[in-house]
Motif scaffolding. Structure first.
Motif, short mmCIF file in Angstrom:
data_model
loop_
_atom_site.label_atom_id
_atom_site.label_comp_id
_atom_site.label_asym_id
_atom_site.label_seq_id
_atom_site.Cartn_x
_atom_site.Cartn_y
_atom_site.Cartn_z
N ALA A 44 0.85 -0.81 -0.31
CA ALA A 44 0.01 -0.32 0.48
C ALA A 44 0.57 1.19 -0.07
N LEU A 45 2.32 1.05 -0.53
CA LEU A 45 3.00 2.16 -0.77
C LEU A 45 3.79 2.56 -1.93
N PRO A 46 3.16 4.01 -2.80
CA PRO A 46 3.98 3.94 -3.74
C PRO A 46 4.76 2.87 -4.61
N VAL A 47 5.04 2.88 -5.96
CA VAL A 47 6.35 1.92 -5.86
C VAL A 47 6.95 3.36 -6.42
N ALA A 48 9.26 2.49 -6.03
CA ALA A 48 9.89 3.86 -6.91
C ALA A 48 10.51 2.75 -7.95
N SER A 49 11.57 3.35 -8.93
CA SER A 49 11.60 2.23 -9.75
C SER A 49 13.03 2.12 -8.91
N GLU A 50 13.57 2.01 -8.05
CA GLU A 50 14.81 1.78 -7.06
C GLU A 50 14.48 0.46 -6.49
N ASP A 51 12.86 0.29 -6.24
CA ASP A 51 12.35 -0.78 -5.90
C ASP A 51 12.14 -1.62 -6.29
N ILE A 52 12.10 -1.84 -8.07
CA ILE A 52 12.22 -3.36 -8.52
C ILE A 52 13.26 -3.40 -9.81
N ALA A 53 13.85 -2.39 -9.70
CA ALA A 53 15.07 -2.66 -10.44
C ALA A 53 15.84 -3.68 -10.37
N GLN A 54 16.24 -4.29 -9.59
CA GLN A 54 17.54 -5.44 -8.51
C GLN A 54 16.44 -6.46 -9.39
N GLU A 55 15.08 -6.25 -9.39
CA GLU A 55 14.49 -7.79 -9.94
C GLU A 55 14.56 -7.99 -11.30
N PHE A 56 14.88 -6.93 -11.80
CA PHE A 56 14.53 -6.94 -13.25
C PHE A 56 16.18 -7.13 -14.38
N ASP A 57 17.08 -7.03 -12.40
CA ASP A 57 18.23 -6.34 -13.05
C ASP A 57 18.99 -5.39 -14.62
N LEU A 58 17.84 -3.99 -14.45
CA LEU A 58 17.68 -3.05 -15.36
C LEU A 58 18.36 -1.92 -13.98
N SER A 59 18.50 -0.84 -14.46
CA SER A 59 18.96 0.35 -13.61
C SER A 59 17.10 1.41 -13.42
N SER A 60 17.51 1.41 -12.97
CA SER A 60 16.80 2.69 -12.10
C SER A 60 15.76 3.48 -13.47
N ALA A 61 17.16 3.88 -14.54
CA ALA A 61 16.96 4.96 -14.74
C ALA A 61 16.04 4.17 -15.80
N THR A 62 16.35 2.83 -16.34
CA THR A 62 15.31 2.61 -16.98
C THR A 62 14.61 2.09 -16.78
N ILE A 63 14.16 1.75 -15.36
CA ILE A 63 12.99 0.83 -14.89
C ILE A 63 11.37 2.67 -14.73
#
Length: 244
Positions: free
Chosen positions: A25-44
């Motif tokens: 129940a919290l807004p999702v930031a790019s860095e929250d899921i970047a690692q899951e996809f092995d992508l940079s926060s900028a790409t997310i």
């Protein structure tokens, strides 16, 4: 050279963002899921922007993260959710609770509304088609405990709609095909319920369509669990009502 399926990647990012928002129940930031996809926060962030532009995610006013829109939840329910199998102990609990000895039909239906609320942790509602303006519900306080309903005005409007049973029954008793129908936010047709979802299934009595079961909660609900749960409770209640 590595080929990227951008469409599949967008869908996976959307699914991950919605799953995380449903859980926390919290807004999702790019860095929250970047690692899951092995992508940079900028790409997310770029993928989030595309999902924003398509109307699946949005920025809340108070955060740089994203939350799902009604359109995002609809896409998630229709195409991204994989329903889970109910655990054996959940099935046993539903069987035990629904099969409590009840002499009156009213008591059996009221008991079922409580079972729905206990299992889903939201409000459970049961209607019987012959009793056109009567319904049984339990667990309204469970909805009001959700962070989406901290606003007193929203609480007042929602409670007013529930107490005005006819309008809610009009939605629950709408015709639909399939075992379960999911109404999300604006699909319900009432501004008071713009943050809510309603998951509806039907039950039979002596092989005849006899009523509806529903769970009312925030849009942020675990559809992959609630949908099969409602299917199973409908099946059990139909068996129980063979004895009435």
């Amino acid at each position: 050279m590595r080929t990227v399926d951008y469409s599949s990647r967008r869908k996976s990012v959307l699914s991950s963002a919605i799953n995380r928002y449903i859980k926390n129940a919290l807004p999702v930031a790019s860095e929250d899921i970047a690692q899951e996809f092995d992508l940079s926060s900028a790409t997310i962030r770029n993928i989030f922007s595309e999902l924003d532009d398509s109307g699946y995610l949005k920025h809340p006013y108070t955060s740089g993260g994203r939350i799902p829109t009604g359109k995002g939840y609809r896409y998630y329910v229709d195409f991204l959710t994989q329903q889970i199998e109910l655990m054996d102990d959940e099935k046993q609990r539903i069987l035990k609770d629904c099969r409590k000895k009840m002499r009156r039909l009213e008591d059996a239906l009221e008991n079922t509304s409580e079972v729905i609320s206990e299992i889903t942790h939201f409000a459970g509602i049961v209607s019987f088609l012959e009793w056109q303006e009567k319904m049984f519900y339990k667990g309204i306080s469970r909805i009001l405990d959700q962070p989406e309903f901290r606003d007193v005005d929203k609480i007042r409007l929602l409670v007013g709609l529930i107490e005005d049973k006819k309008r809610l029954l009009d939605i629950i008793n709408r015709d639909f095909s399939g075992k379960v129908k999911v109404y999300i936010g604006s699909e319900l047709g009432f501004p008071e319920m713009e943050n809510c979802s309603l998951v509806v299934s039907s039950f039979k009595m002596k092989d005849q369509p006899s009523g509806r079961l529903a769970v009312l909660g925030p849009m942020r609900m675990e559809y992959n669990h609630i949908i099969p749960t409602m299917e199973y409770i409908s099946e059990v209640l139909s068996q129980v009502l063979e004895d009435f």
